[in-house]
Design a protein around this motif. Structure first.
Motif, PDB file in Angstrom:
ATOM      1  N   GLN A 175       0.841  -1.191   0.000  1.00  7.09           N
ATOM      2  CA  GLN A 175       0.000   0.000   0.000  1.00  7.09           C
ATOM      3  C   GLN A 175       0.875   1.238   0.000  1.00  7.09           C
ATOM      4  O   GLN A 175       1.659   1.452   0.936  1.00  7.09           O
ATOM      5  CB  GLN A 175      -0.946   0.009   1.200  1.00  7.09           C
ATOM      6  CG  GLN A 175      -1.990   1.097   1.138  1.00  7.09           C
ATOM      7  CD  GLN A 175      -3.117   0.880   2.128  1.00  7.09           C
ATOM      8  OE1 GLN A 175      -2.989   0.124   3.089  1.00  7.09           O
ATOM      9  NE2 GLN A 175      -4.244   1.520   1.890  1.00  7.09           N
ATOM     10  N   ALA A 176       0.727   2.025  -1.046  1.00  4.78           N
ATOM     11  CA  ALA A 176       1.435   3.291  -1.150  1.00  4.78           C
ATOM     12  C   ALA A 176       0.548   4.399  -0.588  1.00  4.78           C
ATOM     13  O   ALA A 176      -0.668   4.260  -0.542  1.00  4.78           O
ATOM     14  CB  ALA A 176       1.789   3.566  -2.601  1.00  4.78           C
ATOM     15  N   PRO A 177       1.145   5.500  -0.158  1.00  9.85           N
ATOM     16  CA  PRO A 177       0.357   6.607   0.399  1.00  9.85           C
ATOM     17  C   PRO A 177      -0.722   7.070  -0.565  1.00  9.85           C
ATOM     18  O   PRO A 177      -0.457   7.294  -1.752  1.00  9.85           O
ATOM     19  CB  PRO A 177       1.404   7.694   0.629  1.00  9.85           C
ATOM     20  CG  PRO A 177       2.673   6.958   0.810  1.00  9.85           C
ATOM     21  CD  PRO A 177       2.590   5.768  -0.106  1.00  9.85           C
ATOM     22  N   ARG A 190      -4.786  -0.815  -1.038  1.00  4.64           N
ATOM     23  CA  ARG A 190      -3.897  -1.962  -0.894  1.00  4.64           C
ATOM     24  C   ARG A 190      -3.933  -2.796  -2.177  1.00  4.64           C
ATOM     25  O   ARG A 190      -5.010  -3.093  -2.694  1.00  4.64           O
ATOM     26  CB  ARG A 190      -4.299  -2.786   0.325  1.00  4.64           C
ATOM     27  CG  ARG A 190      -3.288  -3.836   0.715  1.00  4.64           C
ATOM     28  CD  ARG A 190      -3.563  -4.382   2.100  1.00  4.64           C
ATOM     29  NE  ARG A 190      -3.368  -3.352   3.130  1.00  4.64           N
ATOM     30  CZ  ARG A 190      -3.331  -3.614   4.426  1.00  4.64           C
ATOM     31  NH1 ARG A 190      -3.486  -4.854   4.867  1.00  4.64           N
ATOM     32  NH2 ARG A 190      -3.157  -2.636   5.288  1.00  4.64           N
ATOM     33  N   GLU A 191      -2.764  -3.195  -2.642  1.00  9.16           N
ATOM     34  CA  GLU A 191      -2.618  -3.887  -3.921  1.00  9.16           C
ATOM     35  C   GLU A 191      -2.007  -5.261  -3.704  1.00  9.16           C
ATOM     36  O   GLU A 191      -0.994  -5.386  -2.993  1.00  9.16           O
ATOM     37  CB  GLU A 191      -1.717  -3.062  -4.854  1.00  9.16           C
ATOM     38  CG  GLU A 191      -1.340  -3.750  -6.144  1.00  9.16           C
ATOM     39  CD  GLU A 191      -0.223  -3.029  -6.889  1.00  9.16           C
ATOM     40  OE1 GLU A 191      -0.085  -3.268  -8.101  1.00  9.16           O
ATOM     41  OE2 GLU A 191       0.517  -2.248  -6.258  1.00  9.16           O
ATOM     42  N   GLU A 213       8.113   3.321  -8.231  1.00 11.82           N
ATOM     43  CA  GLU A 213       6.695   3.003  -8.040  1.00 11.82           C
ATOM     44  C   GLU A 213       6.463   1.759  -7.188  1.00 11.82           C
ATOM     45  O   GLU A 213       5.319   1.437  -6.843  1.00 11.82           O
ATOM     46  CB  GLU A 213       5.971   2.854  -9.381  1.00 11.82           C
ATOM     47  CG  GLU A 213       6.636   1.929 -10.365  1.00 11.82           C
ATOM     48  CD  GLU A 213       7.507   2.662 -11.366  1.00 11.82           C
ATOM     49  OE1 GLU A 213       8.279   3.578 -10.950  1.00 11.82           O
ATOM     50  OE2 GLU A 213       7.451   2.318 -12.561  1.00 11.82           O
ATOM     51  N   ASP A 214       7.523   1.048  -6.831  1.00  9.96           N
ATOM     52  CA  ASP A 214       7.404  -0.073  -5.897  1.00  9.96           C
ATOM     53  C   ASP A 214       7.412   0.403  -4.438  1.00  9.96           C
ATOM     54  O   ASP A 214       7.204  -0.401  -3.524  1.00  9.96           O
ATOM     55  CB  ASP A 214       8.555  -1.064  -6.096  1.00  9.96           C
ATOM     56  CG  ASP A 214       8.512  -1.757  -7.444  1.00  9.96           C
ATOM     57  OD1 ASP A 214       9.586  -1.893  -8.062  1.00  9.96           O
ATOM     58  OD2 ASP A 214       7.411  -2.152  -7.874  1.00  9.96           O
ATOM     59  N   GLN A 252       8.297  -1.127   5.518  1.00 11.57           N
ATOM     60  CA  GLN A 252       8.398  -0.062   4.525  1.00 11.57           C
ATOM     61  C   GLN A 252       9.497  -0.380   3.516  1.00 11.57           C
ATOM     62  O   GLN A 252      10.627  -0.703   3.891  1.00 11.57           O
ATOM     63  CB  GLN A 252       8.705   1.274   5.219  1.00 11.57           C
ATOM     64  CG  GLN A 252       8.931   2.432   4.261  1.00 11.57           C
ATOM     65  CD  GLN A 252       7.657   2.880   3.573  1.00 11.57           C
ATOM     66  OE1 GLN A 252       6.618   3.048   4.193  1.00 11.57           O
ATOM     67  NE2 GLN A 252       7.740   3.096   2.263  1.00 11.57           N
ATOM     68  N   VAL A 253       9.164  -0.229   2.247  1.00 12.53           N
ATOM     69  CA  VAL A 253      10.136  -0.317   1.159  1.00 12.53           C
ATOM     70  C   VAL A 253      10.122   1.013   0.426  1.00 12.53           C
ATOM     71  O   VAL A 253       9.067   1.464  -0.028  1.00 12.53           O
ATOM     72  CB  VAL A 253       9.802  -1.465   0.189  1.00 12.53           C
ATOM     73  CG1 VAL A 253      10.708  -1.407  -1.033  1.00 12.53           C
ATOM     74  CG2 VAL A 253       9.929  -2.810   0.889  1.00 12.53           C
ATOM     75  N   THR A 254      11.284   1.641   0.342  1.00 11.02           N
ATOM     76  CA  THR A 254      11.418   2.910  -0.349  1.00 11.02           C
ATOM     77  C   THR A 254      12.468   2.773  -1.431  1.00 11.02           C
ATOM     78  O   THR A 254      13.609   2.394  -1.151  1.00 11.02           O
ATOM     79  CB  THR A 254      11.806   4.028   0.618  1.00 11.02           C
ATOM     80  OG1 THR A 254      10.831   4.128   1.658  1.00 11.02           O
ATOM     81  CG2 THR A 254      11.906   5.365  -0.109  1.00 11.02           C
TER      82      THR A 254
END
Length: 127
Positions: free
Chosen positions: A39-41, A45-46, A89-90, A122-124
């Protein structure tokens, strides 16, 4: 008490790799289909990937096919997500989830089909 604990997230440059782990406890892990979601800000949820009880069946979102690999080690009660060729985008919080399906070989990346969720990691992906 059923518990899922994710680890392995962090900051990585575009094109880099990470391996996420999800340690399960409190239930018979080998009976459960498991999956990774993200889930990105500001986004829903994907579903990313799912793996069957034996590991023989997997499913991936089109956005990660060929870059991510899901696996599991039933002896260690752990499911993994190997992520390669990462893109900005990940970037998201990645969640692990498991559920018992009537058919152990069934895999799904639909969030409403899952019962138990971890707290996320968290993955950035950024330069």
């Amino acid at each position: 008490q059923l518990q899922l604990v994710e680890s392995g997230g962090g900051l990585v440059q575009p094109g880099g790799s990470l391996r996420l782990s999800c340690a399960a406890s409190g239930f018979n892990f080998h009976y459960y289909t498991c999956a990774w979601f993200r889930q990105a800000p500001g986004k829903e949820r994907e579903g990313v990937s799912s793996i069957s009880t034996s590991g023989g069946s997997t499913r991936y979102a089109d956005s990660v096919k060929g870059r991510f690999t899901i696996s599991r080690d039933n002896a260690k009660n752990t499911v993994y997500l190997q992520m390669s060729s990462l893109k900005p985008e990940d970037t998201a919080v990645y969640y692990c989830t498991c559920v018992i399906f009537a058919a152990g070989g069934y895999v799904s990346i639909l969030a409403h089909e899952y019962d138990y969720w971890g707290q996320g990691t968290q993955v950035t992906v950024s330069s």
